[in-house]
Design a protein around this motif. Structure first.
Motif, short mmCIF file in Angstrom:
data_model
loop_
_atom_site.label_atom_id
_atom_site.label_comp_id
_atom_site.label_asym_id
_atom_site.label_seq_id
_atom_site.Cartn_x
_atom_site.Cartn_y
_atom_site.Cartn_z
N GLY A 35 0.83 -1.21 0.00
CA GLY A 35 0.00 0.00 0.00
C GLY A 35 0.87 1.26 0.00
N TYR A 38 1.59 2.48 -3.51
CA TYR A 38 0.50 3.23 -4.15
C TYR A 38 0.37 4.62 -3.51
CZ TYR A 38 -0.76 -1.12 -6.42
OH TYR A 38 -0.72 -2.26 -7.19
N ARG A 39 0.61 4.67 -2.21
CA ARG A 39 0.54 5.95 -1.50
C ARG A 39 1.61 6.92 -2.00
NH1 ARG A 39 -2.21 6.21 3.46
NH2 ARG A 39 -3.48 4.35 3.76
N SER A 95 -4.45 8.90 1.38
CA SER A 95 -5.20 7.64 1.42
C SER A 95 -6.22 7.58 0.28
CB SER A 95 -5.96 7.50 2.74
OG SER A 95 -5.08 7.46 3.81
N ARG A 108 -1.00 -0.42 -11.72
CA ARG A 108 -0.99 -1.76 -11.10
C ARG A 108 0.06 -2.65 -11.76
NH1 ARG A 108 -4.63 -1.89 -7.41
NH2 ARG A 108 -3.71 -3.85 -6.75
N GLY A 128 -1.50 -6.29 1.27
CA GLY A 128 -2.10 -5.44 0.25
C GLY A 128 -3.54 -5.81 0.01
N ARG A 129 -3.94 -5.76 -1.28
CA ARG A 129 -5.32 -6.08 -1.64
C ARG A 129 -5.38 -7.26 -2.61
NH1 ARG A 129 -4.93 -2.33 1.18
NH2 ARG A 129 -6.42 -0.71 1.72
N ARG A 180 -13.81 3.91 0.77
CA ARG A 180 -12.60 3.24 0.28
C ARG A 180 -12.86 1.75 0.03
NH1 ARG A 180 -6.88 3.35 2.04
NH2 ARG A 180 -7.33 3.80 4.20
N ASP A 184 -12.24 0.11 -3.52
CA ASP A 184 -11.25 -0.96 -3.65
C ASP A 184 -11.89 -2.27 -4.13
OD1 ASP A 184 -9.39 0.86 -2.75
OD2 ASP A 184 -9.22 0.04 -0.72
O1 DC Z 1 -3.09 -0.59 2.57
P1 DC Z 1 -3.17 0.91 2.33
O2 DC Z 1 -4.34 1.58 2.98
O3 DC Z 1 -1.89 1.60 2.65
O4 DC Z 1 -3.39 1.05 0.74
C1 DC Z 1 -3.59 2.30 0.11
C2 DC Z 1 -4.46 2.12 -1.13
O5 DC Z 1 -3.75 1.36 -2.11
C3 DC Z 1 -5.79 1.40 -0.88
O6 DC Z 1 -6.87 2.24 -1.19
C4 DC Z 1 -5.79 0.21 -1.81
C5 DC Z 1 -4.56 0.34 -2.65
N1 DC Z 1 -3.79 -0.90 -2.70
C6 DC Z 1 -4.01 -1.75 -3.74
O7 DC Z 1 -4.87 -1.49 -4.57
N2 DC Z 1 -3.28 -2.88 -3.85
C7 DC Z 1 -2.36 -3.19 -2.95
N3 DC Z 1 -1.64 -4.31 -3.09
C8 DC Z 1 -2.13 -2.35 -1.84
C9 DC Z 1 -2.88 -1.20 -1.73
#
Ligand code: DC
Length: 228
Positions: A35, A38-39, A95, A108, A128-129, A180, A184
């Motif tokens: 994350g 991306y931040r 964020s 991505r 992450g996600r 969010r 997401d």
């Molecule tokens: O985990 P975080 O809140 O620091 O992540 C910030 C943003 O980045 C969150 O809105 C989703 C995105 N993100 C993502 O799409 N894929 C990831 N592997 C990590 C974070």
């Protein structure tokens, strides 16, 4: 010894980074907070007055985007083009921006490649996600960490209060988490989704220590050699 890969995914505020960091310390392996990457890109866009939803302009930023994650005395340092931005990427504005830039396919693609490179040939806990679904589809352990919106909002509220940076009501924080979560999990590119082979862990009623212990139990149950 064979390297092990542990993927921890889940929605914002579920405690992924806190848990992932503690688990990596217990196992003595690397922790990678995706994350933060991306931040950092969102911060770069915001600083240049670029709308974080503008996919063309944000993608152009990738040509001058050098990110590295270092550890100093156990704390993570996020370095963007030579500058330590560890604290600057934790604002609410960043964020939201990170949620926007993470929906851009070119972003991505680039960050996933980078994350895969960082995890190659080394044991890692990555959070992450899309780690279990896309970044490390063959991870040895996949955990989908979640908690109720109310719990996650309360944790964030208390965290900001403790740091003396509380500017919003609990209701406002709850609303932001809902937005969010929606962004997401509804974006076209790699939406937040539990991998079929991930173990679901709801931490709503657990303390940090209890959650870490649950994660270690899941890892041990996979019979990994260096997971004790
Ligand atoms: O985990 P975080 O809140 O620091 O992540 C910030 C943003 O980045 C969150 O809105 C989703 C995105 N993100 C993502 O799409 N894929 C990831 N592997 C990590 C974070």
């Amino acid at each position: 010894m064979k390297s092990i890969q542990i993927a921890i995914d889940g929605p914002s505020g579920a405690g992924k980074s806190t848990m992932a960091k503690l688990v990596s310390q217990k196992l003595g392996i690397m922790y990678l907070d995706t994350g933060a990457m991306y931040r950092a890109l969102a911060l770069k866009a915001i600083r240049q007055n670029i709308d974080t939803n503008d996919s063309e302009k944000v993608s152009e930023l990738l040509s001058d985007f050098n990110i590295s994650i270092k550890y100093e005395n156990g704390s993570q340092k996020v370095i963007l083009n030579g500058e330590d931005v560890s604290d600057k990427i934790r604002t609410d504005e960043v964020s939201m921006g990170a949620s926007n830039v993470s929906a851009i396919p070119a972003v991505r693609k680039r960050l996933v490649e980078l994350q895969q490179k960082m995890a190659s040939n080394t044991s890692v806990v990555m959070d992450g996600r899309d780690i279990g679904t896309h970044v490390l589809p063959k991870a040895d352990v996949k955990i989908f960490l979640t908690a109720s919106v109310a719990q996650r909002a309360l944790r964030r509220y208390n965290e900001q209060k403790d740091k003396g940076i509380l500017k919003k009501s609990l209701e406002e924080i709850e609303k932001e988490i809902e937005i969010r979560d929606y962004n997401d999990s509804h974006r076209a590119a790699s939406p937040l989704k539990q991998a079929d082979d991930a173990v679901l862990l709801d931490t709503s009623n657990y303390t940090i220590e209890e959650s870490v212990e649950k994660i270690l139990e899941i890892i041990r149950s996979k019979g990994l050699p260096n997971a004790l």
